[in-house]
Write a protein that holds these residues in place. Structure first.
Motif, PDB file in Angstrom:
ATOM      1  N   HIS A   1       2.697  -2.843   4.277  1.00  0.00           N
ATOM      2  CA  HIS A   1       2.530  -4.173   3.710  1.00  0.00           C
ATOM      3  C   HIS A   1       1.645  -5.045   4.591  1.00  0.00           C
ATOM      4  CE1 HIS A   1       5.672  -3.484   0.694  1.00  0.00           C
ATOM      5  NE2 HIS A   1       6.306  -2.826   1.642  1.00  0.00           N
ATOM      6  N   ASP A   2       0.938  -5.956   3.926  1.00  0.00           N
ATOM      7  CA  ASP A   2       0.224  -7.031   4.603  1.00  0.00           C
ATOM      8  C   ASP A   2      -0.707  -6.493   5.688  1.00  0.00           C
ATOM      9  OD1 ASP A   2       1.126 -10.118   6.280  1.00  0.00           O
ATOM     10  OD2 ASP A   2      -0.326  -9.739   4.672  1.00  0.00           O
ATOM     11  N   LEU A   3      -1.656  -5.680   5.283  1.00  0.00           N
ATOM     12  CA  LEU A   3      -2.622  -5.099   6.210  1.00  0.00           C
ATOM     13  C   LEU A   3      -3.893  -5.934   6.222  1.00  0.00           C
ATOM     14  CD1 LEU A   3      -2.158  -1.368   5.189  1.00  0.00           C
ATOM     15  CD2 LEU A   3      -0.985  -2.637   6.994  1.00  0.00           C
ATOM     16  N   TRP A   4      -4.482  -6.072   7.395  1.00  0.00           N
ATOM     17  CA  TRP A   4      -5.640  -6.943   7.556  1.00  0.00           C
ATOM     18  C   TRP A   4      -6.829  -6.189   8.118  1.00  0.00           C
ATOM     19  CZ3 TRP A   4      -5.554 -11.881   5.791  1.00  0.00           C
ATOM     20  CH2 TRP A   4      -4.307 -12.435   5.498  1.00  0.00           C
ATOM     21  N   GLY A   5      -7.988  -6.551   7.625  1.00  0.00           N
ATOM     22  CA  GLY A   5      -9.223  -6.068   8.203  1.00  0.00           C
ATOM     23  C   GLY A   5      -9.692  -7.041   9.268  1.00  0.00           C
ATOM     24  N   VAL A  32       0.851  -1.180   0.000  1.00  0.00           N
ATOM     25  CA  VAL A  32       0.000   0.000   0.000  1.00  0.00           C
ATOM     26  C   VAL A  32       0.896   1.242   0.000  1.00  0.00           C
ATOM     27  CG1 VAL A  32      -1.815   1.250   1.198  1.00  0.00           C
ATOM     28  CG2 VAL A  32      -1.744  -1.263   1.295  1.00  0.00           C
ATOM     29  N   ARG A  33       0.761   2.041  -1.016  1.00  0.00           N
ATOM     30  CA  ARG A  33       1.572   3.262  -1.082  1.00  0.00           C
ATOM     31  C   ARG A  33       0.876   4.340  -0.257  1.00  0.00           C
ATOM     32  NH1 ARG A  33       2.606   7.300  -6.067  1.00  0.00           N
ATOM     33  NH2 ARG A  33       4.309   8.508  -5.157  1.00  0.00           N
ATOM     34  N   VAL A  34       1.588   4.836   0.765  1.00  0.00           N
ATOM     35  CA  VAL A  34       0.999   5.822   1.674  1.00  0.00           C
ATOM     36  C   VAL A  34       1.709   7.165   1.599  1.00  0.00           C
ATOM     37  CG1 VAL A  34       0.119   4.068   3.248  1.00  0.00           C
ATOM     38  CG2 VAL A  34       2.420   4.999   3.605  1.00  0.00           C
ATOM     39  N   GLY A  35       2.698   7.268   0.769  1.00  0.00           N
ATOM     40  CA  GLY A  35       3.413   8.516   0.586  1.00  0.00           C
ATOM     41  C   GLY A  35       4.484   8.334  -0.466  1.00  0.00           C
ATOM     42  N   VAL A  36       5.224   9.374  -0.718  1.00  0.00           N
ATOM     43  CA  VAL A  36       6.288   9.275  -1.711  1.00  0.00           C
ATOM     44  C   VAL A  36       7.342   8.299  -1.215  1.00  0.00           C
ATOM     45  CG1 VAL A  36       8.087  10.512  -2.966  1.00  0.00           C
ATOM     46  CG2 VAL A  36       5.868  11.623  -2.509  1.00  0.00           C
ATOM     47  N   GLY A  37       7.464   7.174  -1.883  1.00  0.00           N
ATOM     48  CA  GLY A  37       8.444   6.172  -1.494  1.00  0.00           C
ATOM     49  C   GLY A  37       8.129   5.450  -0.204  1.00  0.00           C
ATOM     50  N   ARG A  38       6.914   5.592   0.280  1.00  0.00           N
ATOM     51  CA  ARG A  38       6.548   4.962   1.549  1.00  0.00           C
ATOM     52  C   ARG A  38       5.439   3.946   1.317  1.00  0.00           C
ATOM     53  NH1 ARG A  38       4.136   9.051   4.604  1.00  0.00           N
ATOM     54  NH2 ARG A  38       3.930   7.545   6.269  1.00  0.00           N
ATOM     55  N   TYR A  39       5.625   2.760   1.852  1.00  0.00           N
ATOM     56  CA  TYR A  39       4.661   1.689   1.660  1.00  0.00           C
ATOM     57  C   TYR A  39       4.362   0.980   2.977  1.00  0.00           C
ATOM     58  CZ  TYR A  39       5.696   2.229  -3.299  1.00  0.00           C
ATOM     59  OH  TYR A  39       5.834   2.742  -4.564  1.00  0.00           O
TER      60      TYR A  39
END
Length: 121
Positions: free
Chosen positions: A108-112, A99-106
């Motif tokens: 990973h592996d997020l759960w609901g 999941v890209r959350v900013g410039v160059g920031r990700y």
């Protein structure tokens, strides 16, 4: 980033259910959105996945019965489940990866949170 799943319930064999999952927060993009499930006494398994371009993959046990789709603009993923069987009974979880959350920031592996699907015979 948070994932909110909805749509589980109780249905008779042969029936249908539609699961939805919405991702919220500071999201630029989500590479892969998926649905997993964990049945009682079993390990968690991948049910279906879809990438940004719309390519999908399914567990053999659900292929032809389940359809995964997504709305990239709304960061949502839907699992349409038809011809449900008792063996589909499980807690279903949505997942977002890369999941890209900013410039160059990700992230990973997020759960609901899970949503219960129960199919009666």
């Amino acid at each position: 980033v948070q994932l909110q799943a909805s749509g589980g319930g109780l249905v008779q064999a042969g029936g249908s259910l539609r699961l939805s999952c919405a991702a919220s927060g500071s999201i630029f993009s989500i590479d892969v959105m998926s649905w997993y499930r964990r049945a009682p006494g079993k390990q968690r398994e991948l049910v279906a996945a879809i990438n940004t371009g719309g390519s999908t993959r399914y567990a053999p046990s659900v292929k032809g019965r389940f359809t995964i789709s997504r709305d990239n603009a709304k960061n949502t993923v839907v699992l349409q489940m038809n011809s449900l069987k008792p063996e589909d009974t499980a807690v279903y979880y949505c997942n977002a990866d890369h999941v890209r959350v900013g410039v160059g920031r990700y992230e990973h592996d997020l759960w609901g949170q899970g949503t219960q699907v129960t199919v009666s015979s």
